[in-house]
Motif scaffolding. Structure first.
Motif, short mmCIF file in Angstrom:
data_model
loop_
_atom_site.label_atom_id
_atom_site.label_comp_id
_atom_site.label_asym_id
_atom_site.label_seq_id
_atom_site.Cartn_x
_atom_site.Cartn_y
_atom_site.Cartn_z
N LYS A 23 0.86 -1.18 0.00
CA LYS A 23 0.00 0.00 0.00
C LYS A 23 0.90 1.24 0.00
O LYS A 23 1.78 1.36 0.85
N VAL A 24 0.66 2.14 -0.97
CA VAL A 24 1.53 3.30 -1.14
C VAL A 24 0.68 4.56 -1.25
O VAL A 24 -0.27 4.59 -2.03
N PRO A 25 1.03 5.62 -0.51
CA PRO A 25 0.24 6.85 -0.57
C PRO A 25 0.60 7.74 -1.76
O PRO A 25 1.70 7.66 -2.31
N ALA A 26 -0.34 8.60 -2.13
CA ALA A 26 -0.05 9.68 -3.06
C ALA A 26 0.87 10.68 -2.38
O ALA A 26 1.00 10.70 -1.13
N THR A 27 1.50 11.51 -3.17
CA THR A 27 2.38 12.55 -2.61
C THR A 27 2.21 13.85 -3.39
O THR A 27 1.78 13.86 -4.53
N SER A 28 2.58 14.93 -2.73
CA SER A 28 2.66 16.23 -3.39
C SER A 28 4.05 16.78 -3.10
O SER A 28 4.43 16.92 -1.94
N ALA A 29 4.79 17.05 -4.15
CA ALA A 29 6.17 17.53 -3.99
C ALA A 29 6.25 19.03 -4.19
O ALA A 29 5.34 19.66 -4.73
N ASN A 30 7.34 19.60 -3.72
CA ASN A 30 7.69 21.02 -3.82
C ASN A 30 6.96 21.86 -2.77
O ASN A 30 7.57 22.65 -2.07
N LEU A 31 5.62 21.77 -2.70
CA LEU A 31 4.82 22.51 -1.71
C LEU A 31 5.04 24.01 -1.82
O LEU A 31 5.00 24.74 -0.82
N LEU A 38 11.09 19.25 -0.67
CA LEU A 38 10.01 18.95 0.27
C LEU A 38 8.92 18.12 -0.39
O LEU A 38 8.61 18.30 -1.57
N GLY A 39 8.33 17.23 0.38
CA GLY A 39 7.23 16.41 -0.11
C GLY A 39 6.29 16.04 1.02
O GLY A 39 6.70 15.96 2.18
N LEU A 40 5.04 15.80 0.67
CA LEU A 40 4.01 15.50 1.65
C LEU A 40 3.25 14.26 1.21
O LEU A 40 2.81 14.16 0.06
N ALA A 41 3.08 13.29 2.11
CA ALA A 41 2.30 12.09 1.82
C ALA A 41 0.83 12.35 2.11
O ALA A 41 0.48 12.93 3.14
N LEU A 42 -0.02 11.92 1.20
CA LEU A 42 -1.46 12.17 1.29
C LEU A 42 -2.23 10.85 1.32
O LEU A 42 -1.84 9.87 0.66
N ALA A 43 -3.35 10.85 2.03
CA ALA A 43 -4.11 9.62 2.27
C ALA A 43 -5.00 9.26 1.08
O ALA A 43 -6.23 9.26 1.15
N ARG A 44 -4.36 8.95 -0.03
CA ARG A 44 -5.00 8.35 -1.19
C ARG A 44 -4.00 7.32 -1.71
O ARG A 44 -2.81 7.63 -1.84
N TYR A 45 -4.47 6.10 -2.02
CA TYR A 45 -3.52 4.99 -2.12
C TYR A 45 -3.67 4.16 -3.38
O TYR A 45 -4.77 4.00 -3.93
N ASP A 46 -2.54 3.60 -3.81
CA ASP A 46 -2.50 2.46 -4.71
C ASP A 46 -2.22 1.23 -3.83
O ASP A 46 -1.32 1.26 -2.98
N GLU A 47 -2.99 0.17 -4.06
CA GLU A 47 -2.81 -1.07 -3.30
C GLU A 47 -2.61 -2.24 -4.26
O GLU A 47 -3.31 -2.34 -5.27
N LEU A 48 -1.66 -3.10 -3.93
CA LEU A 48 -1.31 -4.19 -4.83
C LEU A 48 -1.12 -5.49 -4.07
O LEU A 48 -0.59 -5.50 -2.95
#
Length: 319
Positions: A23-31, A38-48
């Motif tokens: 399970k891996v979260p989405a991220t937003s970089a640069n901010l 800088l990067g931020l992990a967000l609670a939306r996921y790919d699951e495999l």
């Protein structure tokens, strides 16, 4: 990587039949000002679900985002990342059966390629558990070698707010816990944006005053995200990259200007074209959504998301 003693010293036991859940979260970089750092992990996921098999070829099934679009062979990014990790470990990789359930939008600046790379590296880590162990720095190095920059893969791996940098010994990171008052909102358009195109618009050098400006804002942004959310509007100012890329995503640029004029800390998410609003409370998110609905020329999907604090996980699917 550290090899762990197993039965039959020096012989890698068969992995066939071993299955892991990743399970891996989405991220937003640069901010905003924290370009490539800088990067931020967000609670939306790919699951495999990833299973090691003795089949002649890989068997890949994709559901959700990317279904019918991404390759279903050895060029699939998850397979390529897993193969990279197996090769680094000196272990032959079995064929993989992958069932992916994706929810991270592709080509929208939410780290979908970084998530796929991290998924492959984590799948290899899980399948090789007890045979070869990977340290956090080794996982980051493997993912960065494929992604090119650590700012997306670091938060995908470790969660939270990450500061990433590169040393002669490889990429490193520091994970920080985001203030509970920060309420991220992602605004996602229907159209995609090429990261390569976005980077091509970036100049090789910038004015000294702009560099100093961004150093101050990057430092302020860390303080705002972990301690003082009321400073987020000033802390998300940027002069290094967003305005250079504006011509490639004019509506993104226009909406960010509209949001910021109304007091919302809005920035380009990663390479774009999505917008990240680092709101200081849920009501501010609702106001930002309303403002975009009133101002946008095209359809934008609003995603109120929590910060992910765990990062990527891998567990034995049989446990």
């Amino acid at each position: 990587m550290t090899a762990t003693a197993t039965a039959g010293a020096g012989v890698t036991p068969s992995l066939v039949g071993r299955t892991v859940h990743v399970k891996v979260p989405a991220t937003s970089a640069n901010l905003g000002p924290g370009f490539d750092t800088l990067g931020l992990a967000l609670a939306r996921y790919d699951e495999l679900e990833v299973e090691a098999t003795d089949a002649a070829t890989h068997d890949i099934h994709v559901h959700g985002v990317g279904a019918g679009e991404v390759p279903l062979d050895e060029t699939h990014l998850v397979v390529r990342a897993a193969a990279h990790a197996f090769a680094r470990a000196g272990a032959p990789m079995p064929s993989l059966r992958i069932v992916a359930h994706n929810s991270i939008p592709h080509g929208r600046g939410l780290g979908s390629s970084g998530a796929a790379i991290v998924a492959g590296v984590m799948a290899a880590k899980g399948l090789l558990e007890g045979v070869v162990e990977f340290t956090p720095d080794e996982l980051l190095e493997l993912a960065t070698e494929l992604e090119g920059h650590p700012d997306n893969v670091a938060p995908a791996l470790f969660g939270g707010l990450t500061i990433a940098w590169v040393t002669p010994e490889g990429p490193r990171h520091k994970k920080l816990i985001v203030h509970r008052g920060v309420s991220p909102l992602v605004l996602v358009p229907e159209h995609e944006m090429s990261t390569a195109l976005a980077r091509s618009l970036q100049p090789e050098s910038v004015p000294h005053s702009d560099a100093v400006f961004n150093v101050s804002r990057s430092a302020l942004l860390i303080a705002a995200l972990i301690q003082s959310p009321e400073l987020l509007l000033q802390a998300t100012e940027d002069k290094l990259h967003q305005h250079y890329r504006a011509e490639a995503m004019p509506e993104t640029d226009r909406l960010i200007r509209v949001l910021r004029a109304a007091g919302h800390p809005a920035v380009v998410s990663g390479a774009g074209p999505s917008i990240l609003v680092l709101a200081s409370d849920p009501s501010e998110r609702a106001d930002a959504v309303r403002l975009v609905e009133e101002s946008a020329d095209t359809a934008w999907q609003a995603m109120p998301l929590a910060v992910d604090f765990k990062g990527a996980t891998v567990v034995d699917a049989d446990r």
